[in-house]
Design an enzyme around this catalytic site. Structure first.
Site, PDB file in Angstrom:
ATOM      1  N   HIS A  96     -46.783  60.715   1.904  1.00 57.06           N
ATOM      2  CA  HIS A  96     -46.043  59.452   2.037  1.00 57.06           C
ATOM      3  C   HIS A  96     -47.016  58.335   2.398  1.00 57.06           C
ATOM      4  O   HIS A  96     -47.791  58.479   3.337  1.00 57.06           O
ATOM      5  CB  HIS A  96     -44.975  59.619   3.128  1.00 57.06           C
ATOM      6  CG  HIS A  96     -43.950  58.529   3.172  1.00 57.06           C
ATOM      7  ND1 HIS A  96     -43.373  58.001   2.043  1.00 57.06           N
ATOM      8  CD2 HIS A  96     -43.381  57.885   4.216  1.00 57.06           C
ATOM      9  CE1 HIS A  96     -42.488  57.067   2.392  1.00 57.06           C
ATOM     10  NE2 HIS A  96     -42.478  56.972   3.709  1.00 57.06           N
TER      11      HIS A  96
ATOM     12  N   TYR B 203     -18.372  32.426  22.971  1.00 61.53           N
ATOM     13  CA  TYR B 203     -18.835  32.927  24.274  1.00 61.53           C
ATOM     14  C   TYR B 203     -20.047  32.164  24.793  1.00 61.53           C
ATOM     15  O   TYR B 203     -20.979  31.888  24.029  1.00 61.53           O
ATOM     16  CB  TYR B 203     -19.214  34.401  24.172  1.00 61.53           C
ATOM     17  CG  TYR B 203     -18.051  35.337  23.981  1.00 61.53           C
ATOM     18  CD1 TYR B 203     -17.023  35.422  24.925  1.00 61.53           C
ATOM     19  CD2 TYR B 203     -17.980  36.148  22.855  1.00 61.53           C
ATOM     20  CE1 TYR B 203     -15.955  36.297  24.742  1.00 61.53           C
ATOM     21  CE2 TYR B 203     -16.921  37.031  22.671  1.00 61.53           C
ATOM     22  CZ  TYR B 203     -15.907  37.096  23.619  1.00 61.53           C
ATOM     23  OH  TYR B 203     -14.864  37.947  23.437  1.00 61.53           O
TER      24      TYR B 203
ATOM     25  N   ARG C  32     -40.595  57.796  -5.671  1.00 61.62           N
ATOM     26  CA  ARG C  32     -39.438  57.825  -4.765  1.00 61.62           C
ATOM     27  C   ARG C  32     -39.012  56.424  -4.332  1.00 61.62           C
ATOM     28  O   ARG C  32     -39.134  56.064  -3.169  1.00 61.62           O
ATOM     29  CB  ARG C  32     -39.788  58.642  -3.510  1.00 61.62           C
ATOM     30  CG  ARG C  32     -40.333  60.041  -3.786  1.00 61.62           C
ATOM     31  CD  ARG C  32     -40.391  60.855  -2.499  1.00 61.62           C
ATOM     32  NE  ARG C  32     -41.168  60.234  -1.450  1.00 61.62           N
ATOM     33  CZ  ARG C  32     -42.426  60.549  -1.134  1.00 61.62           C
ATOM     34  NH1 ARG C  32     -43.049  61.522  -1.791  1.00 61.62           N
ATOM     35  NH2 ARG C  32     -43.052  59.920  -0.162  1.00 61.62           N
TER      36      ARG C  32
ATOM     37  N   CYS D 178     -19.438  37.022  17.577  1.00 64.17           N
ATOM     38  CA  CYS D 178     -18.654  37.947  18.398  1.00 64.17           C
ATOM     39  C   CYS D 178     -18.549  39.290  17.684  1.00 64.17           C
ATOM     40  O   CYS D 178     -19.019  39.440  16.557  1.00 64.17           O
ATOM     41  CB  CYS D 178     -17.254  37.388  18.624  1.00 64.17           C
ATOM     42  SG  CYS D 178     -17.225  35.694  19.215  1.00 64.17           S
ATOM     43  N   MET D 179     -17.907  40.254  18.331  1.00 66.29           N
ATOM     44  CA  MET D 179     -17.775  41.573  17.713  1.00 66.29           C
ATOM     45  C   MET D 179     -16.972  41.496  16.405  1.00 66.29           C
ATOM     46  O   MET D 179     -17.300  42.148  15.421  1.00 66.29           O
ATOM     47  CB  MET D 179     -17.099  42.540  18.694  1.00 66.29           C
ATOM     48  CG  MET D 179     -17.140  43.985  18.210  1.00 66.29           C
ATOM     49  SD  MET D 179     -16.344  45.119  19.356  1.00 66.29           S
ATOM     50  CE  MET D 179     -17.463  45.096  20.735  1.00 66.29           C
ATOM     51  N   ASP D 180     -15.913  40.682  16.435  1.00 66.07           N
ATOM     52  CA  ASP D 180     -15.013  40.647  15.286  1.00 66.07           C
ATOM     53  C   ASP D 180     -14.937  39.294  14.590  1.00 66.07           C
ATOM     54  O   ASP D 180     -14.213  39.163  13.603  1.00 66.07           O
ATOM     55  CB  ASP D 180     -13.591  41.025  15.733  1.00 66.07           C
ATOM     56  CG  ASP D 180     -13.605  42.246  16.617  1.00 66.07           C
ATOM     57  OD1 ASP D 180     -14.135  43.281  16.158  1.00 66.07           O
ATOM     58  OD2 ASP D 180     -13.146  42.163  17.770  1.00 66.07           O
TER      59      ASP D 180
ATOM     60  N   ARG E 149     -46.747  60.848  10.579  1.00 69.33           N
ATOM     61  CA  ARG E 149     -45.371  61.201  10.968  1.00 69.33           C
ATOM     62  C   ARG E 149     -45.168  62.652  10.539  1.00 69.33           C
ATOM     63  O   ARG E 149     -45.938  63.514  10.944  1.00 69.33           O
ATOM     64  CB  ARG E 149     -44.429  60.206  10.273  1.00 69.33           C
ATOM     65  CG  ARG E 149     -43.040  60.122  10.834  1.00 69.33           C
ATOM     66  CD  ARG E 149     -42.196  59.064  10.118  1.00 69.33           C
ATOM     67  NE  ARG E 149     -41.992  59.372   8.698  1.00 69.33           N
ATOM     68  CZ  ARG E 149     -41.295  58.590   7.861  1.00 69.33           C
ATOM     69  NH1 ARG E 149     -40.751  57.481   8.277  1.00 69.33           N
ATOM     70  NH2 ARG E 149     -41.147  58.935   6.586  1.00 69.33           N
TER      71      ARG E 149
ATOM     72  N   LYS F 203     -30.735  57.964   1.125  1.00 67.64           N
ATOM     73  CA  LYS F 203     -30.490  58.277   2.541  1.00 67.64           C
ATOM     74  C   LYS F 203     -29.740  57.130   3.212  1.00 67.64           C
ATOM     75  O   LYS F 203     -29.691  56.012   2.672  1.00 67.64           O
ATOM     76  CB  LYS F 203     -31.826  58.529   3.237  1.00 67.64           C
ATOM     77  CG  LYS F 203     -32.756  57.322   3.230  1.00 67.64           C
ATOM     78  CD  LYS F 203     -34.173  57.723   3.615  1.00 67.64           C
ATOM     79  CE  LYS F 203     -35.074  56.507   3.616  1.00 67.64           C
ATOM     80  NZ  LYS F 203     -36.498  56.869   3.697  1.00 67.64           N
TER      81      LYS F 203
HETATM   82  C1  LIG Z   1     -37.239  56.233   2.702  1.00 66.50           C
HETATM   83  C2  LIG Z   1     -38.270  56.968   1.970  1.00 66.50           C
HETATM   84  C3  LIG Z   1     -38.676  56.541   0.695  1.00 66.50           C
HETATM   85  C4  LIG Z   1     -38.193  55.252   0.065  1.00 66.50           C
HETATM   86  O1  LIG Z   1     -38.851  54.159   0.616  1.00 66.50           O
HETATM   87  P1  LIG Z   1     -38.605  52.672   0.093  1.00 66.50           P
HETATM   88  O2  LIG Z   1     -39.591  51.843   0.812  1.00 66.50           O
HETATM   89  O3  LIG Z   1     -37.195  52.327   0.438  1.00 66.50           O
HETATM   90  O4  LIG Z   1     -38.811  52.703  -1.378  1.00 66.50           O
HETATM   91  C5  LIG Z   1     -39.569  57.349   0.004  1.00 66.50           C
HETATM   92  N1  LIG Z   1     -40.057  58.489   0.551  1.00 66.50           N
HETATM   93  C6  LIG Z   1     -39.708  58.898   1.774  1.00 66.50           C
HETATM   94  C7  LIG Z   1     -40.295  60.165   2.333  1.00 66.50           C
HETATM   95  C8  LIG Z   1     -38.819  58.161   2.540  1.00 66.50           C
HETATM   96  O5  LIG Z   1     -38.488  58.571   3.764  1.00 66.50           O
END
Ligand SMILES: *Cc1c(COP(=O)(O)O)cnc(C)c1O
Length: 381
Positions: free
Chosen positions: A173, A273, A229, A320-322, A144, A46
């Site tokens: 999770h 700045y 995951r 700065c920005m750049d 969540r 992601k």
């Molecule tokens: C982002 C995410 C992960 C991965 O988490 P890490 O801490 O980067 O390993 C696994 N499961 C879900 C649902 C997530 O949103």
């Protein structure tokens, strides 16, 4: 050095993020070694693979044998499909009503925790005369997304009303690793087992059972289910300090640039700045063509360090920005065009995402995700 021969400057401005796909292989194998033999890996890609480029990382993960790819949202999944990703793609955040047809069209697998999304998805599946695989999410303590345990049996009953959908997975999770000695994770794991037992009791059996992110698959590999995951660890960063002794990872990203302009200024010169830095001696001041517009955090003003000729040089004045200004007075032989590493390794020194995170009061995840769009990613394998 012959700068024209250096591929990192083919884009003109020499500010780039080099991504080492060999290191991805290394990290993947380290994770593989740590988890149960039977467990498969879902690579979390992601947010553009935490800033590393979702498509190249996903294609490399497919070659490494990843079972699944995971993204936060439907649009990210579509981008991967359009780029040629073949692995199953799980939409961790679920899908919105307007996206139901595209979930089917691009062969994505949504996480589901609402009856309404089952309705939308089933309707789209009927229209396309396709069956849709879904993963059901139960909340075991993250607070969540996910069906609360108290509503889980009713929710499972609902899923049976939608024959177009097939439950391929059940997930939850973890919200902590071992901040509390692992007690909370242990409880979440128990609650998850209860949720799975309820599903089994209702005749719902599924192929994948998963709950572990990087932190937990490292600290508690036995809480793996049969799919894990990992996200951050694939990219060579640690989810927490306690994991650092448990697994050896290699960062993928080197964020670097070159000295654009070098000048000597007298003592008492104000820099950038707000004039927040004043030289205390005659100084060699280098301007770097990178700034917060590229994800080099403003909070690194007067605080950050960069690597030049294998040595640390301090950021002086405001980012700065750049542009970023660094004091290179103490670097012998320094010259315009010298490579400057903002994050990564140079010679025997290195600056990690964790170090930067600590300085700006953030986490490595955010530091990596913040590297901006105008920084080209260059892949080496
Ligand atoms: C982002 C995410 C992960 C991965 O988490 P890490 O801490 O980067 O390993 C696994 N499961 C879900 C649902 C997530 O949103």
């Amino acid at each position: 050095m012959d700068m024209m021969a250096d591929p990192s400057i083919r884009f003109g401005r020499p500010t780039v993020a080099e991504i080492d796909l060999d290191a991805l292989g290394h990290n993947y194998r380290q994770i593989r070694k740590r988890i149960p033999q039977k467990a498969k890996i879902l690579g979390v890609v992601k947010a553009d693979a935490y800033g590393h480029g979702a498509l190249p990382v996903s294609l490399a993960l497919e070659k490494l044998g990843v079972q699944y790819l995971g993204v936060a949202m439907v649009e990210e999944g579509i981008q991967l499909r359009k780029g040629g990703a073949k692995a199953p793609i799980l939409i961790l955040g679920g899908s919105f009503a307007e996206e139901a047809d595209r979930v089917l069209k691009f062969d994505l697998t949504p996480v589901v925790f609402q009856k309404e999304s089952l309705e939308h998805l089933s309707k789209a599946a009927r229209t396309r005369r396709k069956k849709l695989r879904v993963h059901l999410k139960v909340d075991t303590g993250m607070g969540r997304l996910g069906v609360p345990l108290s509503l889980w049996p009713d929710f499972l009953k609902e899923t049976k009303k939608f024959p177009e959908t097939e439950v391929e997975g059940i997930l939850s999770h973890f919200s902590m690793t071992d901040e509390d000695g692992g007690e909370y994770s242990a409880r979440q794991w128990q609650e998850f087992q209860k949720a799975l037992a309820v599903a089994k009791g209702m005749g719902i059996s599924c192929r994948y059972v998963h709950i572990a992110n990087s932190g937990n698959l490292t600290a508690f590999p036995s809480y793996a289910g049969n799919l894990v995951r990992p996200g951050i660890m694939l990219y060579g960063s640690y989810p927490s300090r306690s994991c650092q002794n448990l697994i050896q990872l290699k960062p993928l990203m080197t964020f670097k640039t070159r000295i654009h302009f070098l000048k000597s200024v007298p003592s008492g010169t104000k820099i950038s700045y707000g004039g927040t830095f004043t030289t205390q001696r005659e100084s060699l001041i280098a301007t770097l063509p990178v700034g917060y517009g590229d994800g080099y955090r403003w909070n690194l003003s007067n605080r950050g360090e960069v690597l030049v000729r294998g040595k640390r040089a301090p950021v002086v004045g405001r980012v700065c920005m750049d542009y970023v200004v660094v004091d290179v007075t103490a670097i012998p032989g320094v010259g315009e065009g010298d490579e400057v590493v903002l994050m990564g390794r140079q010679g025997g020194e290195r600056i990690t995402a964790e170090e930067i995170a600590e300085k700006v009061g953030s986490i490595s995840y955010e530091v990596l995700c913040s590297i901006g769009k105008r920084v080209p990613r260059i892949y080496k394998a």
